[in-house]
Design a protein around this motif. Structure first.
Motif, PDB file in Angstrom:
ATOM      1  N   ALA A  19     -35.192  55.885  54.697  1.00 23.91           N
ATOM      2  CA  ALA A  19     -34.046  55.199  54.092  1.00 23.91           C
ATOM      3  C   ALA A  19     -34.366  53.723  53.924  1.00 23.91           C
ATOM      4  O   ALA A  19     -35.338  53.208  54.484  1.00 23.91           O
ATOM      5  N   ILE A  20     -33.528  53.042  53.171  1.00 26.90           N
ATOM      6  CA  ILE A  20     -33.548  51.578  53.086  1.00 26.90           C
ATOM      7  C   ILE A  20     -32.417  51.049  53.954  1.00 26.90           C
ATOM      8  O   ILE A  20     -31.280  51.553  53.893  1.00 26.90           O
ATOM      9  N   ALA A  21     -32.719  50.065  54.800  1.00 26.08           N
ATOM     10  CA  ALA A  21     -31.721  49.493  55.707  1.00 26.08           C
ATOM     11  C   ALA A  21     -31.543  48.006  55.448  1.00 26.08           C
ATOM     12  O   ALA A  21     -32.502  47.294  55.117  1.00 26.08           O
ATOM     13  N   HIS A  22     -30.294  47.546  55.590  1.00 28.76           N
ATOM     14  CA  HIS A  22     -29.957  46.120  55.599  1.00 28.76           C
ATOM     15  C   HIS A  22     -29.098  45.859  56.834  1.00 28.76           C
ATOM     16  O   HIS A  22     -28.226  46.669  57.166  1.00 28.76           O
ATOM     17  N   ILE A  23     -29.339  44.744  57.520  1.00 27.10           N
ATOM     18  CA  ILE A  23     -28.525  44.347  58.670  1.00 27.10           C
ATOM     19  C   ILE A  23     -27.627  43.196  58.236  1.00 27.10           C
ATOM     20  O   ILE A  23     -28.119  42.155  57.786  1.00 27.10           O
ATOM     21  N   ASP A  24     -26.298  43.366  58.381  1.00 23.11           N
ATOM     22  CA  ASP A  24     -25.394  42.321  57.929  1.00 23.11           C
ATOM     23  C   ASP A  24     -25.171  41.275  59.025  1.00 23.11           C
ATOM     24  O   ASP A  24     -25.726  41.363  60.130  1.00 23.11           O
ATOM     25  N   SER A  25     -24.345  40.291  58.733  1.00 27.48           N
ATOM     26  CA  SER A  25     -24.126  39.173  59.659  1.00 27.48           C
ATOM     27  C   SER A  25     -23.416  39.603  60.935  1.00 27.48           C
ATOM     28  O   SER A  25     -23.442  38.887  61.941  1.00 27.48           O
ATOM     29  N   ASN A  26     -22.772  40.775  60.922  1.00 24.38           N
ATOM     30  CA  ASN A  26     -22.092  41.289  62.107  1.00 24.38           C
ATOM     31  C   ASN A  26     -22.965  42.272  62.888  1.00 24.38           C
ATOM     32  O   ASN A  26     -22.462  42.994  63.747  1.00 24.38           O
ATOM     33  N   GLN A  27     -24.256  42.287  62.546  1.00 26.24           N
ATOM     34  CA  GLN A  27     -25.217  43.166  63.211  1.00 26.24           C
ATOM     35  C   GLN A  27     -24.914  44.652  62.994  1.00 26.24           C
ATOM     36  O   GLN A  27     -25.209  45.498  63.839  1.00 26.24           O
ATOM     37  N   ILE A  49     -43.811  59.530  52.373  1.00 27.76           N
ATOM     38  CA  ILE A  49     -43.328  58.302  51.733  1.00 27.76           C
ATOM     39  C   ILE A  49     -43.483  58.396  50.223  1.00 27.76           C
ATOM     40  O   ILE A  49     -42.583  58.015  49.459  1.00 27.76           O
ATOM     41  N   GLU A  50     -44.605  58.911  49.770  1.00 30.33           N
ATOM     42  CA  GLU A  50     -44.820  59.052  48.325  1.00 30.33           C
ATOM     43  C   GLU A  50     -43.813  60.014  47.699  1.00 30.33           C
ATOM     44  O   GLU A  50     -43.324  59.782  46.591  1.00 30.33           O
ATOM     45  N   ALA A  51     -43.459  61.074  48.415  1.00 35.19           N
ATOM     46  CA  ALA A  51     -42.439  61.999  47.916  1.00 35.19           C
ATOM     47  C   ALA A  51     -41.081  61.313  47.846  1.00 35.19           C
ATOM     48  O   ALA A  51     -40.309  61.529  46.897  1.00 35.19           O
ATOM     49  N   TRP A  52     -40.784  60.484  48.841  1.00 35.99           N
ATOM     50  CA  TRP A  52     -39.523  59.732  48.849  1.00 35.99           C
ATOM     51  C   TRP A  52     -39.469  58.762  47.668  1.00 35.99           C
ATOM     52  O   TRP A  52     -38.405  58.523  47.101  1.00 35.99           O
ATOM     53  N   GLN A  53     -40.630  58.230  47.288  1.00 32.18           N
ATOM     54  CA  GLN A  53     -40.718  57.295  46.157  1.00 32.18           C
ATOM     55  C   GLN A  53     -40.602  57.985  44.797  1.00 32.18           C
ATOM     56  O   GLN A  53     -40.431  57.308  43.778  1.00 32.18           O
ATOM     57  N   ASP A  55     -38.517  59.393  43.067  1.00 31.22           N
ATOM     58  CA  ASP A  55     -37.353  59.129  42.212  1.00 31.22           C
ATOM     59  C   ASP A  55     -37.340  57.703  41.680  1.00 31.22           C
ATOM     60  O   ASP A  55     -36.314  57.229  41.187  1.00 31.22           O
ATOM     61  N   GLY A  56     -38.460  57.015  41.781  1.00 31.67           N
ATOM     62  CA  GLY A  56     -38.546  55.660  41.273  1.00 31.67           C
ATOM     63  C   GLY A  56     -38.075  54.599  42.248  1.00 31.67           C
ATOM     64  O   GLY A  56     -37.836  53.452  41.857  1.00 31.67           O
ATOM     65  N   ARG A  57     -37.940  54.952  43.525  1.00 33.53           N
ATOM     66  CA  ARG A  57     -37.497  53.987  44.533  1.00 33.53           C
ATOM     67  C   ARG A  57     -38.588  52.957  44.783  1.00 33.53           C
ATOM     68  O   ARG A  57     -39.766  53.286  44.847  1.00 33.53           O
ATOM     69  N   ILE A  58     -38.166  51.716  44.959  1.00 31.56           N
ATOM     70  CA  ILE A  58     -39.107  50.604  45.167  1.00 31.56           C
ATOM     71  C   ILE A  58     -39.209  50.313  46.661  1.00 31.56           C
ATOM     72  O   ILE A  58     -38.188  50.152  47.342  1.00 31.56           O
ATOM     73  N   LEU A  59     -40.415  50.208  47.130  1.00 31.28           N
ATOM     74  CA  LEU A  59     -40.628  49.925  48.548  1.00 31.28           C
ATOM     75  C   LEU A  59     -40.401  48.447  48.844  1.00 31.28           C
ATOM     76  O   LEU A  59     -40.893  47.585  48.121  1.00 31.28           O
ATOM     77  N   PRO A  60     -39.687  48.133  49.932  1.00 34.80           N
ATOM     78  CA  PRO A  60     -39.589  46.737  50.370  1.00 34.80           C
ATOM     79  C   PRO A  60     -40.899  46.294  51.015  1.00 34.80           C
ATOM     80  O   PRO A  60     -41.837  47.089  51.145  1.00 34.80           O
ATOM     81  N   SER A  61     -40.958  45.050  51.445  1.00 32.20           N
ATOM     82  CA  SER A  61     -42.210  44.529  52.014  1.00 32.20           C
ATOM     83  C   SER A  61     -42.352  44.835  53.498  1.00 32.20           C
ATOM     84  O   SER A  61     -43.432  44.651  54.066  1.00 32.20           O
ATOM     85  N   ALA A  89     -53.293  51.420  58.348  1.00 36.39           N
ATOM     86  CA  ALA A  89     -53.607  52.232  57.174  1.00 36.39           C
ATOM     87  C   ALA A  89     -52.403  52.358  56.253  1.00 36.39           C
ATOM     88  O   ALA A  89     -52.540  52.291  55.017  1.00 36.39           O
ATOM     89  N   THR A  90     -51.220  52.532  56.831  1.00 36.58           N
ATOM     90  CA  THR A  90     -49.997  52.633  56.020  1.00 36.58           C
ATOM     91  C   THR A  90     -49.714  51.309  55.317  1.00 36.58           C
ATOM     92  O   THR A  90     -49.331  51.274  54.139  1.00 36.58           O
ATOM     93  N   LYS A  91     -49.936  50.223  56.028  1.00 40.93           N
ATOM     94  CA  LYS A  91     -49.743  48.894  55.444  1.00 40.93           C
ATOM     95  C   LYS A  91     -50.670  48.688  54.253  1.00 40.93           C
ATOM     96  O   LYS A  91     -50.242  48.226  53.176  1.00 40.93           O
ATOM     97  N   ALA A  92     -51.927  49.049  54.401  1.00 41.60           N
ATOM     98  CA  ALA A  92     -52.904  48.866  53.321  1.00 41.60           C
ATOM     99  C   ALA A  92     -52.607  49.786  52.140  1.00 41.60           C
ATOM    100  O   ALA A  92     -52.715  49.377  50.979  1.00 41.60           O
ATOM    101  N   ARG A  93     -52.216  51.007  52.412  1.00 37.08           N
ATOM    102  CA  ARG A  93     -52.008  51.987  51.344  1.00 37.08           C
ATOM    103  C   ARG A  93     -50.842  51.610  50.444  1.00 37.08           C
ATOM    104  O   ARG A  93     -50.897  51.785  49.225  1.00 37.08           O
ATOM    105  N   PHE A  94     -49.767  51.056  51.027  1.00 39.91           N
ATOM    106  CA  PHE A  94     -48.564  50.778  50.243  1.00 39.91           C
ATOM    107  C   PHE A  94     -48.340  49.283  49.989  1.00 39.91           C
ATOM    108  O   PHE A  94     -47.385  48.905  49.312  1.00 39.91           O
TER     109      PHE A  94
END
Length: 322
Positions: A19-27, A49-53, A55-61, A89-94
């Protein structure tokens, strides 16, 4: 804490959730693009991860993966699957800037303070002692355990491999079952019996003791049969597993001084929750002979949030990414 986008993963022995996660100001953690996929459908996390992508989902950094196994090194080999995950290896691949690997129950634990009360079911009433640790544990494919320790306004999480402690039977029947299981396992841990895989072992051992045919296989068949009452061996297997879980939880509270409470999580506890709503479960957890009073008044809750590990993983992202 930054509101940056974080790729979070909850990677167990059976399923991988991304999933993609965001943490708001209220934690509070907001999840999007959540997808669950069977581990057996992919040779590695990278392919998932590639299967999750797809649908055209963009990976964050930044990515954080909660893994069902001990972490602390660049590579993690799973306890209950053939996957090997490498952060570098995951860092380098994506092309990630940051990849963090954490234990899945460390992530489960970290989600507890950010979840509302309706995310929990009370199993044993009590009042948490201020400043005391909280132990978070539970059965899934394996048996996880982590400790949540208050540190000022923050929380520290201590990962453990507590599920691999030696199994200790309490009743004469459990001693009989242990003897059967030990015929195939030189070392029997709590995880060997208090887990999805353990339920299958219990069922086969009980069927053998009773001279019955073990006609069911795996938690997906044994659990529903126990709830329906269709198979005596299935009913007893679940009862023994849940009673042993109660023993394990009480042991964990005593061993860690978790007077802030105990939270039981994991997919198996969700599926078999009716067997935890009993006076026998409470008596087994609290019954500690002369030190039973130590556990009196400590709240025990069951986590209802199926995405807790994903939410908790987000808090392990670097606070100040480069």
């Amino acid at each position: 804490m930054s509101s940056q986008a974080i790729l979070v993963g909850d990677v167990g022995g059976t399923n991988v959730r991304l999933a993609i996660a965001h943490i708001d100001s209220n934690q509070q953690v907001e999840l999007s693009h959540v997808e669950r996929m069977p581990v057996l459908s992919f040779p590695s996390l990278e392919e998932a991860i590639e299967a999750w992508q797809a649908d055209g989902r963009i990976l964050p950094s930044t990515a954080v993966f909660a893994l069902a196994g001990p972490t602390g090194a660049d590579e993690v080999r799973f306890t209950n699957s053939s996957w090997l995950v490498s952060a570098s290896a995951t860092k380098a691949r994506f092309g990630f800037d940051h990849v963090t690997l954490v234990n899945d129950f460390a992530a489960q634990a970290r989600a507890v303070p950010s979840n509302n009360e309706d995310a929990f079911e009370t199993l044993i009433e009590g009042e948490a002692q201020a400043g005391a640790p909280i132990v978070v544990l539970g059965p899934g494919t394996g048996l996880g355990m982590a400790l949540l320790v208050p540190d000022g306004r923050e929380w520290r999480v201590l990962s453990t491999e507590g599920g691999h402690q030696a199994y200790a039977p309490v009743s004469p029947r459990e001693r009989q079952i242990l003897e059967v299981v030990a015929e195939d396992l030189p070392y029997v841990s709590y995880e060997n019996l208090v887990s999805g895989l353990g339920l299958d072992r219990l069922y086969k051992a009980i069927a053998k003791l009773e001279g019955r045919v073990a006609r069911l296989k795996g938690g997906d068949e044994i659990g529903p049969a126990a709830i329906a009452g269709d198979d005596p061996s299935a009913v007893e297997a679940v009862e023994v597993m849940i009673q042993s879980l109660a023993t394990f939880a009480g042991n964990a509270i005593l061993a860690t001084g978790a007077r802030g409470g105990c939270v039981i999580a994991g997919g198996v506890s969700e599926a078999l929750a009716p067997f935890m709503r009993t006076s026998e479960f409470v008596a087994r957890l609290l019954g500690r002979g002369p030190v039973s009073g130590y556990l009196s008044g400590i709240p025990v809750r069951r986590a209802r949030n199926a995405f807790a590990a994903l939410e908790g993983a987000a808090f392990f992202a670097p606070k100040h990414p480069a």
